[in-house]
Design a protein around this motif. Structure first.
Motif, PDB file in Angstrom:
ATOM      1  N   GLY A   1      23.369 -35.866  13.999  1.00 13.99           N
ATOM      2  CA  GLY A   1      23.376 -34.526  13.385  1.00 13.99           C
ATOM      3  C   GLY A   1      24.751 -34.110  12.701  1.00 13.99           C
ATOM      4  N   SER A   2      25.641 -34.595  13.631  1.00  9.79           N
ATOM      5  CA  SER A   2      27.223 -34.339  13.153  1.00  9.79           C
ATOM      6  C   SER A   2      27.783 -35.373  12.089  1.00  9.79           C
ATOM      7  N   SER A   3      27.007 -36.344  11.749  1.00 11.24           N
ATOM      8  CA  SER A   3      27.342 -37.532  11.062  1.00 11.24           C
ATOM      9  C   SER A   3      28.016 -37.054   9.666  1.00 11.24           C
ATOM     10  N   ILE A   4      27.281 -36.023   9.156  1.00 15.57           N
ATOM     11  CA  ILE A   4      27.823 -35.848   7.825  1.00 15.57           C
ATOM     12  C   ILE A   4      29.435 -35.376   7.637  1.00 15.57           C
ATOM     13  N   TYR A   5      30.030 -35.070   8.928  1.00  8.79           N
ATOM     14  CA  TYR A   5      31.494 -34.603   9.088  1.00  8.79           C
ATOM     15  C   TYR A   5      32.297 -35.801   9.337  1.00  8.79           C
ATOM     16  N   GLY A   6      31.552 -37.131   9.406  1.00  8.39           N
ATOM     17  CA  GLY A   6      32.277 -38.406   9.369  1.00  8.39           C
ATOM     18  C   GLY A   6      32.928 -38.589  10.822  1.00  8.39           C
ATOM     19  N   SER A   7      34.094 -39.197  10.864  1.00 12.51           N
ATOM     20  CA  SER A   7      34.699 -39.421  12.259  1.00 12.51           C
ATOM     21  C   SER A   7      35.244 -37.983  12.853  1.00 12.51           C
TER      22      SER A   7
ATOM     23  N   LEU B   1      12.424 -50.325   7.163  1.00 11.97           N
ATOM     24  CA  LEU B   1      13.822 -49.541   6.558  1.00 11.97           C
ATOM     25  C   LEU B   1      13.746 -48.330   7.579  1.00 11.97           C
ATOM     26  N   PHE B   2      15.103 -47.999   8.222  1.00  6.38           N
ATOM     27  CA  PHE B   2      15.367 -47.043   8.948  1.00  6.38           C
ATOM     28  C   PHE B   2      16.069 -45.836   8.026  1.00  6.38           C
ATOM     29  N   VAL B   3      15.460 -44.504   8.142  1.00 10.32           N
ATOM     30  CA  VAL B   3      16.154 -43.414   7.231  1.00 10.32           C
ATOM     31  C   VAL B   3      16.606 -42.438   8.099  1.00 10.32           C
ATOM     32  N   HIS B   4      17.830 -41.797   8.062  1.00  7.38           N
ATOM     33  CA  HIS B   4      18.256 -40.862   8.979  1.00  7.38           C
ATOM     34  C   HIS B   4      18.604 -39.731   8.136  1.00  7.38           C
ATOM     35  N   VAL B   5      17.889 -38.431   8.282  1.00  6.49           N
ATOM     36  CA  VAL B   5      17.874 -37.457   7.317  1.00  6.49           C
ATOM     37  C   VAL B   5      18.640 -36.182   8.059  1.00  6.49           C
ATOM     38  N   THR B   6      19.445 -35.332   7.214  1.00  3.93           N
ATOM     39  CA  THR B   6      20.289 -34.534   7.828  1.00  3.93           C
ATOM     40  C   THR B   6      19.549 -33.053   7.940  1.00  3.93           C
ATOM     41  N   PHE B   7      19.765 -32.494   8.923  1.00  4.10           N
ATOM     42  CA  PHE B   7      18.732 -31.370   9.284  1.00  4.10           C
ATOM     43  C   PHE B   7      19.791 -30.057   9.180  1.00  4.10           C
TER      44      PHE B   7
ATOM     45  N   ARG C   1      18.127 -32.386   3.898  1.00  6.38           N
ATOM     46  CA  ARG C   1      18.954 -32.736   2.560  1.00  6.38           C
ATOM     47  C   ARG C   1      18.116 -34.112   2.136  1.00  6.38           C
ATOM     48  N   ASN C   2      17.681 -33.941   0.849  1.00  7.28           N
ATOM     49  CA  ASN C   2      17.045 -35.146   0.283  1.00  7.28           C
ATOM     50  C   ASN C   2      17.626 -36.417   0.422  1.00  7.28           C
ATOM     51  N   GLU C   3      17.131 -37.526   0.547  1.00  7.07           N
ATOM     52  CA  GLU C   3      17.703 -38.796   0.665  1.00  7.07           C
ATOM     53  C   GLU C   3      17.004 -39.624  -0.417  1.00  7.07           C
TER      54      GLU C   3
ATOM     55  N   ILE D   1       5.475 -53.827  -0.106  1.00 12.47           N
ATOM     56  CA  ILE D   1       5.118 -52.916   1.097  1.00 12.47           C
ATOM     57  C   ILE D   1       6.437 -52.734   1.712  1.00 12.47           C
ATOM     58  N   VAL D   2       7.002 -51.491   1.878  1.00  5.50           N
ATOM     59  CA  VAL D   2       7.995 -51.411   2.717  1.00  5.50           C
ATOM     60  C   VAL D   2       7.607 -50.399   3.754  1.00  5.50           C
ATOM     61  N   GLN D   3       7.753 -50.702   5.255  1.00  7.99           N
ATOM     62  CA  GLN D   3       7.499 -49.778   6.155  1.00  7.99           C
ATOM     63  C   GLN D   3       8.833 -49.319   6.760  1.00  7.99           C
ATOM     64  N   GLY D   4       8.845 -48.101   7.647  1.00 10.55           N
ATOM     65  CA  GLY D   4      10.079 -47.585   7.994  1.00 10.55           C
ATOM     66  C   GLY D   4       9.798 -46.393   8.787  1.00 10.55           C
ATOM     67  N   GLN D   5      10.940 -45.601   9.599  1.00 12.09           N
ATOM     68  CA  GLN D   5      10.698 -44.451  10.083  1.00 12.09           C
ATOM     69  C   GLN D   5      11.999 -43.593   9.836  1.00 12.09           C
ATOM     70  N   VAL D   6      11.619 -42.448   9.704  1.00 11.21           N
ATOM     71  CA  VAL D   6      12.533 -41.348   9.489  1.00 11.21           C
ATOM     72  C   VAL D   6      12.849 -40.451  10.542  1.00 11.21           C
ATOM     73  N   THR D   7      14.271 -40.352  10.676  1.00  9.12           N
ATOM     74  CA  THR D   7      14.652 -39.731  12.010  1.00  9.12           C
ATOM     75  C   THR D   7      15.938 -38.609  11.585  1.00  9.12           C
ATOM     76  N   THR D   8      16.109 -37.833  12.650  1.00 11.81           N
ATOM     77  CA  THR D   8      17.084 -36.713  12.419  1.00 11.81           C
ATOM     78  C   THR D   8      17.877 -36.577  13.685  1.00 11.81           C
ATOM     79  N   LEU D   9      18.862 -35.758  13.657  1.00  9.18           N
ATOM     80  CA  LEU D   9      19.429 -35.336  14.835  1.00  9.18           C
ATOM     81  C   LEU D   9      19.813 -36.376  15.711  1.00  9.18           C
ATOM     82  N   ASP D  10      19.458 -36.285  16.926  1.00 11.71           N
ATOM     83  CA  ASP D  10      19.535 -37.148  17.999  1.00 11.71           C
ATOM     84  C   ASP D  10      18.554 -38.107  18.130  1.00 11.71           C
ATOM     85  N   ASN D  11      18.460 -38.741  16.789  1.00 14.96           N
ATOM     86  CA  ASN D  11      17.467 -39.793  16.489  1.00 14.96           C
ATOM     87  C   ASN D  11      16.048 -39.267  16.842  1.00 14.96           C
TER      88      ASN D  11
END
Length: 227
Positions: A205-211, A92-98, A78-80, A25-35
């Motif tokens: 939210g801007s993490s897809i552009y890296g540094s 498990l903490f998963v961040h999804v891109t809006f 975007r699917n993860e 059993i895996v538990q977690g949370q899904v977040t986006t943008l500013d968490n």
């Protein structure tokens, strides 16, 4: 004969233990943008076949099998994929891109993924509903004072857009500019009359552009892709 039946029963018991050992059993949370927590987000375990939607706080709990793959799907994200193995913890903490388009913002609220007020505070937007773009002399005057959490420092061609609340990883505090999907070094040449929409994203939210996106990102769409 008794030994035979005893062996059969023992094998069934051992098989049951083996099957149990392979599930997890895996538990977690899904977040986006500013968490921001994402509610009603689809989570599927590929091998176990289990499926669930996140709750109002973006949390989920799902049964997985050994070497399972969790699929995270949302209509405006975007699917993860996350592969479950011995290195992955039970929490498990998963961040999804809006995908920040005007239509997606309406859908995000309509599908119950995020609260409207929280979304507005995380993604600033000006779009076709703003019909006064041509009233401004340049792109920086258009942005100045119009988008929450955004300021313009300087004037003319030397001006730069700064997004408050971002942490710079370099000497400049200037946001990253992306025009019609292409990263550019300057937006001073863009005519306000040719702009169809401006979106500002920051932090996660801007993490897809890296540094490069550490200071936030200004996304500009122009008419027919021409600046």
């Amino acid at each position: 004969m008794k030994n035979y039946f005893f062996s059969i029963i023992l094998l069934v018991i051992l098989a049951g233990f083996s099957t149990t050992a392979q599930t997890r059993i895996v538990q977690g949370q899904v977040t986006t943008l500013d968490n921001l927590p994402v509610a009603n987000f689809e989570v599927h375990a590929k091998k176990s076949g289990a499926g669930i939607n996140t709750d109002s706080l973006g949390r989920f709990s799902i049964v997985t099998k050994e070497k399972d793959v969790l699929l995270f799907k949302g209509k405006v994200f975007r699917n993860e994929r996350v592969r479950i193995n011995e290195k992955v913890k039970d929490s498990l903490f998963v961040h999804v891109t809006f995908i920040p388009t005007p239509e997606n913002k309406k859908r995000a609220v309509g599908y119950g993924y995020v609260d409207e007020d929280e979304l507005i505070n995380s993604v600033s937007h000006m779009g076709p509903e703003n019909e006064d773009f041509c009233n401004y002399s340049d792109i920086f005057e258009l942005i100045r004072g119009r988008l929450p959490g955004v300021e313009v420092r300087g004037r003319g061609h030397g001006a730069e857009v700064v997004i408050r609340g971002t942490n710079s990883l370099n000497l400049s505090s200037c946001a990253l500019y992306v025009v019609d999907g292409i990263v550019v070094s300057s937006i001073s040449h863009i005519s306000p009359c040719n702009v169809t929409s401006i979106d500002v994203i920051k932090d996660a939210g801007s993490s897809i552009y890296g540094s490069r996106g550490a200071n936030g990102v200004v996304l500009i769409e122009t008419k027919k892709g021409g600046a």
